[in-house]
Design a protein around this motif. Sequence first.
Motif, PDB file in Angstrom:
ATOM      1  N   UNK A  83       0.729  -1.063  -0.018  1.00 33.42           N
ATOM      2  CA  UNK A  83      -0.180   0.063  -0.099  1.00 33.42           C
ATOM      3  C   UNK A  83       0.868   1.225   0.019  1.00 33.42           C
ATOM      4  N   UNK A  92       3.808   0.882   2.497  1.00 34.52           N
ATOM      5  CA  UNK A  92       3.635  -0.098   3.329  1.00 34.52           C
ATOM      6  C   UNK A  92       3.755  -1.501   2.803  1.00 34.52           C
ATOM      7  N   UNK A 143      -1.364  13.216   3.724  1.00 37.79           N
ATOM      8  CA  UNK A 143      -2.949  13.669   3.929  1.00 37.79           C
ATOM      9  C   UNK A 143      -3.878  13.064   3.082  1.00 37.79           C
ATOM     10  N   UNK A 144      -3.493  11.920   2.629  1.00 36.03           N
ATOM     11  CA  UNK A 144      -4.430  10.979   1.718  1.00 36.03           C
ATOM     12  C   UNK A 144      -4.470   9.620   2.322  1.00 36.03           C
ATOM     13  N   UNK A 145      -5.459   9.059   2.246  1.00 36.69           N
ATOM     14  CA  UNK A 145      -5.705   7.830   2.502  1.00 36.69           C
ATOM     15  C   UNK A 145      -4.696   6.487   1.970  1.00 36.69           C
ATOM     16  N   UNK A 146      -4.681   5.437   2.378  1.00 38.70           N
ATOM     17  CA  UNK A 146      -3.896   4.516   1.649  1.00 38.70           C
ATOM     18  C   UNK A 146      -4.549   3.978   0.682  1.00 38.70           C
ATOM     19  N   UNK A 168       0.786   5.489   0.864  1.00 36.87           N
ATOM     20  CA  UNK A 168       0.351   6.526   1.401  1.00 36.87           C
ATOM     21  C   UNK A 168       0.852   7.746   1.131  1.00 36.87           C
TER      22      UNK A 168
END
Lengths: 114, 117
Positions: free
Chosen positions: A36, A90, A41-44, A38
């Motif tokens: 993933x 990640x 300030x954004x989602x995964x 990231x």
Amino acid sequence: AQSVTQLDSHVSVSEGTPVLLRCNYSSSYSPSLFWYVQHPNKGLQLLLKYTSAATLVKGINGFEAEFKKSETSFHLTKPSAHMSDAAEYFCVVSGVTGRRALTFGSGTRLQVQP
Amino acid sequence: EAGVAQSPRYKIIEKRQSVAFWCNPISGHATLYWYQQILGQGPKLLIQFQNNGVVDDSQLPKDRFSAERLKGVDSTLKIQPAKLEDSAVYLCASSPPGQPVLKETQYFGPGTRLLVL
């Protein structure tokens, strides 16, 4: 039990050069593995996932990863880095004795220099 | 397709106060997850819902954390009372039905950044 280890907390590359983000896992059974990304300030966002089909997995934005059972590794690569690739990455493994929870590595921050 | 929505985006409270976070998953997604991401670490699962039932809350500190998903759609995570170590980003994720178990793709919201002073 299972765990995932990201070998580098920070990687810096120049734009246009290859990217290698390293991940090792430990699992007593055949795992499902994910990468993933990231952005600040954004989602995964899912880059790619390995689910026991082809060992070389292609993802979005030119990323790919190879599952190597003998080395218990799932390293993420990209032939040529772009400035927009700068983010936190990640490595993730799913499933612990049937639980569907994702177990995240500690993350690798990728910096891309112009 | 609208993504996972979370609010508020930021919250600052003092220790011992209470706080609540809200999450609206992607329409049709039966499974909902709450994660806690402490600075410099990967996210850690707090609780997982399947529709309105709890599937896994083994990592939820139940003395101070609670979560509900009463109608099987949106969800609320509450902390009462908050401690300094609860400062983190709280992420909500959802996954659609029909995916093979252990191979689901989870879709994450932008998170709520909590600072406890």
